[in-house]
Structures are given as structure tokens and as C-alpha cells.
Design an enzyme around this catalytic site. Structure first.
Site, PDB file in Angstrom:
ATOM      1  N   HIS A 296      -6.323   3.097 -12.169  1.00 17.38           N
ATOM      2  CA  HIS A 296      -5.590   4.050 -11.331  1.00 17.38           C
ATOM      3  C   HIS A 296      -4.100   3.954 -11.635  1.00 17.38           C
ATOM      4  O   HIS A 296      -3.683   3.132 -12.451  1.00 17.38           O
ATOM      5  CB  HIS A 296      -5.887   3.845  -9.841  1.00 17.38           C
ATOM      6  CG  HIS A 296      -5.468   2.535  -9.263  1.00 17.38           C
ATOM      7  ND1 HIS A 296      -5.993   1.331  -9.680  1.00 17.38           N
ATOM      8  CD2 HIS A 296      -4.567   2.232  -8.286  1.00 17.38           C
ATOM      9  CE1 HIS A 296      -5.448   0.351  -8.969  1.00 17.38           C
ATOM     10  NE2 HIS A 296      -4.582   0.862  -8.131  1.00 17.38           N
TER      11      HIS A 296
ATOM     12  N   HIS B  96      -1.282   3.243  -9.795  1.00 22.10           N
ATOM     13  CA  HIS B  96      -0.287   2.402  -9.129  1.00 22.10           C
ATOM     14  C   HIS B  96       0.450   1.524 -10.146  1.00 22.10           C
ATOM     15  O   HIS B  96      -0.148   1.014 -11.091  1.00 22.10           O
ATOM     16  CB  HIS B  96      -0.937   1.551  -8.045  1.00 22.10           C
ATOM     17  CG  HIS B  96      -1.259   2.322  -6.806  1.00 22.10           C
ATOM     18  ND1 HIS B  96      -2.114   1.863  -5.834  1.00 22.10           N
ATOM     19  CD2 HIS B  96      -0.826   3.541  -6.372  1.00 22.10           C
ATOM     20  CE1 HIS B  96      -2.200   2.757  -4.857  1.00 22.10           C
ATOM     21  NE2 HIS B  96      -1.435   3.772  -5.163  1.00 22.10           N
TER      22      HIS B  96
ATOM     23  N   ASP C 124       1.540  -1.439 -10.280  1.00 24.49           N
ATOM     24  CA  ASP C 124       1.087  -2.799 -10.595  1.00 24.49           C
ATOM     25  C   ASP C 124      -0.198  -2.805 -11.417  1.00 24.49           C
ATOM     26  O   ASP C 124      -0.792  -3.870 -11.642  1.00 24.49           O
ATOM     27  CB  ASP C 124       0.932  -3.647  -9.321  1.00 24.49           C
ATOM     28  CG  ASP C 124      -0.087  -3.098  -8.338  1.00 24.49           C
ATOM     29  OD1 ASP C 124      -0.375  -1.885  -8.378  1.00 24.49           O
ATOM     30  OD2 ASP C 124      -0.601  -3.882  -7.522  1.00 24.49           O
ATOM     31  N   HIS C 125      -0.608  -1.632 -11.890  1.00 22.34           N
ATOM     32  CA  HIS C 125      -1.760  -1.534 -12.794  1.00 22.34           C
ATOM     33  C   HIS C 125      -1.414  -0.833 -14.111  1.00 22.34           C
ATOM     34  O   HIS C 125      -2.210  -0.888 -15.050  1.00 22.34           O
ATOM     35  CB  HIS C 125      -2.928  -0.817 -12.105  1.00 22.34           C
ATOM     36  CG  HIS C 125      -3.506  -1.615 -10.982  1.00 22.34           C
ATOM     37  ND1 HIS C 125      -4.687  -2.318 -11.083  1.00 22.34           N
ATOM     38  CD2 HIS C 125      -3.033  -1.862  -9.735  1.00 22.34           C
ATOM     39  CE1 HIS C 125      -4.927  -2.954  -9.941  1.00 22.34           C
ATOM     40  NE2 HIS C 125      -3.928  -2.692  -9.111  1.00 22.34           N
TER      41      HIS C 125
ATOM     42  N   HIS D 109      -9.063   4.436  -2.417  1.00 17.94           N
ATOM     43  CA  HIS D 109      -7.762   3.767  -2.552  1.00 17.94           C
ATOM     44  C   HIS D 109      -6.739   4.772  -3.085  1.00 17.94           C
ATOM     45  O   HIS D 109      -5.641   4.912  -2.544  1.00 17.94           O
ATOM     46  CB  HIS D 109      -7.909   2.575  -3.495  1.00 17.94           C
ATOM     47  CG  HIS D 109      -6.647   1.788  -3.695  1.00 17.94           C
ATOM     48  ND1 HIS D 109      -6.065   1.061  -2.676  1.00 17.94           N
ATOM     49  CD2 HIS D 109      -5.861   1.601  -4.791  1.00 17.94           C
ATOM     50  CE1 HIS D 109      -4.972   0.466  -3.136  1.00 17.94           C
ATOM     51  NE2 HIS D 109      -4.833   0.784  -4.420  1.00 17.94           N
TER      52      HIS D 109
ATOM     53  N   ASP E 225      -8.685  -1.673  -7.619  1.00 13.77           N
ATOM     54  CA  ASP E 225      -8.386  -1.952  -6.212  1.00 13.77           C
ATOM     55  C   ASP E 225      -9.377  -1.286  -5.269  1.00 13.77           C
ATOM     56  O   ASP E 225      -9.049  -1.022  -4.101  1.00 13.77           O
ATOM     57  CB  ASP E 225      -6.966  -1.492  -5.876  1.00 13.77           C
ATOM     58  CG  ASP E 225      -5.904  -2.406  -6.451  1.00 13.77           C
ATOM     59  OD1 ASP E 225      -6.261  -3.396  -7.118  1.00 13.77           O
ATOM     60  OD2 ASP E 225      -4.703  -2.126  -6.247  1.00 13.77           O
TER      61      ASP E 225
ATOM     62  N   HIS F 158      -6.925  -8.036  -8.056  1.00 19.07           N
ATOM     63  CA  HIS F 158      -6.043  -8.990  -7.386  1.00 19.07           C
ATOM     64  C   HIS F 158      -6.784 -10.261  -6.987  1.00 19.07           C
ATOM     65  O   HIS F 158      -7.998 -10.235  -6.733  1.00 19.07           O
ATOM     66  CB  HIS F 158      -5.442  -8.373  -6.117  1.00 19.07           C
ATOM     67  CG  HIS F 158      -4.510  -7.242  -6.374  1.00 19.07           C
ATOM     68  ND1 HIS F 158      -3.150  -7.411  -6.507  1.00 19.07           N
ATOM     69  CD2 HIS F 158      -4.745  -5.911  -6.507  1.00 19.07           C
ATOM     70  CE1 HIS F 158      -2.582  -6.230  -6.719  1.00 19.07           C
ATOM     71  NE2 HIS F 158      -3.531  -5.305  -6.723  1.00 19.07           N
TER      72      HIS F 158
END
Length: 239
Positions: free
Chosen positions: A54, A56, A58-59, A112, A131, A169
Site C-alpha cells: 500500500h 503509506h 513507511d512502506h 486499512h 498492515d 510491523h
């Protein structure tokens, strides 16, 4: 295939899927480039593909630097083409993505985010859930609905029970505390908590889990209906 877990940022995991027959690799959700580069240095491994679950940051934070350095091909969901930097290959739900010796079925699992997918390497029984599904937890609902997230988790529940779950995570110990509060009589959960406490004490990742473990212990997968799931998700948001 060999999987290497690469810790990134504060609690993210990126994953290198390495085909040892030719030293080609994919990276799943590179939060940042430096830890990936550090691992690849001097190992003669060619980073061929970047797989994003996805959009975001942090990905996808490492996408551009890795693509520039290695000439890697960025692979992601068609519906998120405007939100994934450097995207080259646009995937659709239920599509089989095959390149070199890598082969995965794409599962669209919104909740999400609206464009969240997972990569199901069905031959190896490995699934990268980003996530959406965590060990002993599930992702927050940002762009989707409770119904969408519940149905997305139900899709994952249909995979073979021995499938290994690689999530985005290291939240397992915190998730365990929540599961224990609302499922305190679960003997399987009690055993898993003992196991993950020992792993974390020694600085070892709790990932991968297996789908069987999650079905037995993850309170979100054990929810029988959307109403129950929604209440649990609300409780977890405020836990």
C-alpha cells in the site's frame, strides 16, 4: 526462496525474498533504503523488484532510492498507481504476478487503505499482508469500512493453515496484551504469549506467524461477525 527480515524505522519490517538459484531478490515494502542497501552490499544479490502492499510512507519510503540504485521494477496495485512512487507494473485483484522465478497471487484487501493488497506466494505458502493482518492483530481502518476490513481478513483466513504470515510491523507483544484482555481463557493464546515474550527478550522478531496460529489466537480473526469485529477494533483503537 529465502526470506530475510530487515528491520526499518522504529518498528517496521521490510522483507527480502531471495531466489538463491540466481541471487535475484524482491523487497516487500521498503520503508527506507539504507537498511536494504546495507544488507545487499557485497552479497552479489541483484534487487530486481520492489513490491508495495500500500501507499503509506513507511512502506514506500525507499522506493525511489532503490529504483535509482539498482534499476529495480516497482510493482503495486493499479488503483494506487498515483500514490506509489516509481510504480512500473500495475496489478489487479486475483492477478498472478510472475517474473523470473517469483510468482504470487494478488489479493485486494481494502480496509486499512482503499488500495491495500497482499502478495500470496502460494507455491511457497508465504503471504505478505502489510498492515491488514498483523500477528495477533489487524490494521487500523483509515480509508475503508469495518465491513471491508472484516471481509479482507476473511479472504486471508481461506489460505492454507500452514501459510506463513509476514506483516508490516513488530506489534505482536502489544497485540498480545489486547487479545489476552478479551480472550483470557484461550490456552493457545497463553502458549503463544510465552513464546513471543521469549523472542522479544532476545531481540528476535516474532514474525513470521502461521495462519493456524492466528486462527487459534488472533481475536480479530476469531470474531464471528462484523458487529463483534467492529467493537473489538474500536476497543483496540483506544487500548
Amino acid at each position: 526462496m529465502r526470506i530475510e527480515i530487515i528491520p526499518c524505522l522504529q518498528d517496521n519490517y521490510s522483507y527480502l525474498i531471495i531466489d538463491e538459484s540466481n541471487n535475484f531478490a524482491c523487497v516487500v515494502d521498503p520503508s527506507e533504503s539504507e537498511p536494504i542497501i546495507n544488507f545487499l552490499k557485497n552479497k552479489n544479490i541483484k534487487l530486481k523488484y520492489i513490491l508495495n502492499t500500500h501507499h503509506h510512507y513507511d512502506h514506500i519510503g525507499g522506493n525511489q532510492e532503490l529504483k535509482k540504485r539498482y534499476g529495480s521494477v516497482v510493482v503495486g496495485f493499479k488503483g494506487d498507481s498515483k500514490r506509489i512512487p516509481g510504480i512500473d507494473i500495475l496489478l489487479e485483484d486475483n492477478q498472478i504476478w510472475k517474473a523470473e522465478n517469483f510468482e504470487a497471487k494478488i489479493m485486494h484487501i481494502p480496509g486499512h487503505t482503499s488500495g491495500h493488497i497482499c502478495f500470496n506466494f502460494f507455491k511457497e505458502k508465504l503471504v505478505f499482508t502489510g498492515d491488514t493482518l498483523f500477528s495477533l492483530g489487524c490494521g487500523r481502518i483509515f480509508e475503508g469500512s469495518y465491513e471491508e476490513m472484516f471481509e479482507s481478513l476473511n479472504k486471508i483466513k481461506l489460505l492454507p493453515k500452514e501459510t506463513k504470515i509476514y506483516c508490516g510491523h513488530e506489534y505482536t507483544l502489544d497485540n498480545a496484551k489486547f487479545c489476552k484482555k478479551y480472550d483470557s481463557e484461550n490456552k493457545d493464546l497463553q502458549k503463544k504469549i510465552e513464546k513471543i515474550e521469549k523472542l522479544r527478550e532476545n531481540g528476535i522478531p516474532t514474525i513470521p506467524s502461521t495462519l493456524k496460529e492466528e486462527l487459534d489466537c488472533n481475536i480479530f480473526l476469531r470474531a464471528k461477525d462484523v458487529k463483534t469485529f467492529s467493537k473489538l477494533r474500536d476497543f483496540k483503537d483506544n487500548f
